[in-house]
Design a protein around this motif. Sequence first.
Motif, PDB file in Angstrom:
ATOM      1  N   GLU A  21       0.843  -1.211   0.000  1.00 53.98           N
ATOM      2  CA  GLU A  21       0.000   0.000   0.000  1.00 53.98           C
ATOM      3  C   GLU A  21       0.877   1.260   0.000  1.00 53.98           C
ATOM      4  O   GLU A  21       0.576   2.218  -0.710  1.00 53.98           O
ATOM      5  N   GLU A  54      -4.146   5.571  -0.556  1.00 51.49           N
ATOM      6  CA  GLU A  54      -3.274   4.396  -0.352  1.00 51.49           C
ATOM      7  C   GLU A  54      -2.551   4.490   0.989  1.00 51.49           C
ATOM      8  O   GLU A  54      -2.411   3.488   1.689  1.00 51.49           O
ATOM      9  N   HIS A  57      -4.979   3.409   3.482  1.00 48.01           N
ATOM     10  CA  HIS A  57      -5.141   1.943   3.508  1.00 48.01           C
ATOM     11  C   HIS A  57      -4.024   1.313   4.355  1.00 48.01           C
ATOM     12  O   HIS A  57      -4.279   0.438   5.187  1.00 48.01           O
ATOM     13  N   GLU A  98      -3.816  -1.529  -9.460  1.00 44.47           N
ATOM     14  CA  GLU A  98      -5.064  -1.800  -8.719  1.00 44.47           C
ATOM     15  C   GLU A  98      -5.515  -3.244  -8.893  1.00 44.47           C
ATOM     16  O   GLU A  98      -6.004  -3.861  -7.945  1.00 44.47           O
ATOM     17  N   VAL A 101      -3.324  -5.288  -6.674  1.00 46.04           N
ATOM     18  CA  VAL A 101      -3.709  -5.151  -5.259  1.00 46.04           C
ATOM     19  C   VAL A 101      -4.987  -5.959  -4.984  1.00 46.04           C
ATOM     20  O   VAL A 101      -5.107  -6.597  -3.943  1.00 46.04           O
ATOM     21  N   GLN A 131     -11.514  -2.255  -3.518  1.00 45.67           N
ATOM     22  CA  GLN A 131     -10.769  -2.588  -4.741  1.00 45.67           C
ATOM     23  C   GLN A 131     -11.682  -2.640  -5.955  1.00 45.67           C
ATOM     24  O   GLN A 131     -11.288  -2.247  -7.053  1.00 45.67           O
ATOM     25  N   GLU A 134     -12.023   0.880  -6.962  1.00 49.67           N
ATOM     26  CA  GLU A 134     -10.794   1.495  -7.482  1.00 49.67           C
ATOM     27  C   GLU A 134     -10.442   0.958  -8.871  1.00 49.67           C
ATOM     28  O   GLU A 134     -10.018   1.721  -9.739  1.00 49.67           O
TER      29      GLU A 134
END
Length: 181
Positions: A21, A54, A57, A98, A101, A131, A134
């Motif tokens: 992150e 981020e 997060h 993204e 992630v 997510q 995003e």
Amino acid sequence: MSAQVAANRFIERLNTQVANEFGAQQQYIANAVYFDGHTLPRLAAFFYAQAVEERNHAMMMVRYLLDSGAKVAIPGVQAPETDFADIVAPVALALEQEKHVSDQIAALAAVARDENDYLSEQFVQWFLKEQIEEVSMMSSLLSVVERSSETPMFIEDYLAREQSRERGPDPTAPPAAGGAL
Ligand code: FEO
């Protein structure tokens, strides 16, 4: 420090995710600075704001580790990509990041379930939902940037409209260590 309540395997992976992150934060700062340097202020503002998300997060994960009585190791961060061929490249990279992630968060959820660590499984639910948003947002932005790469002012206008109906703070978000920015 309270007794550790989360599973060891989950804690290990969550510490790794903190680094991921923070890495995402650095990449978005690099994207923002690239656009700022190309006098595209809306694209710059978009990525400066994503960088803060981020960071938040990472700090939500740090808070969870602290609250779980787990060891937290604040990591070094991998250097971001800073050389871009054109204005599409940073956005394409952001979408890839993204998606990556999303896979990492899904793997975290799988570890929590595998370890019968229900609290940790519940903790990652918010990130799974985040997510989806995003990836979808970055995917839309990439379509716009690809379509208008020769006329970046169209992209700036698109972002001006999107940013004017920006979402407010999410009351369901997990708390961040030191408070969210
Ligand atoms: Fe925190 Fe967009 O990943």
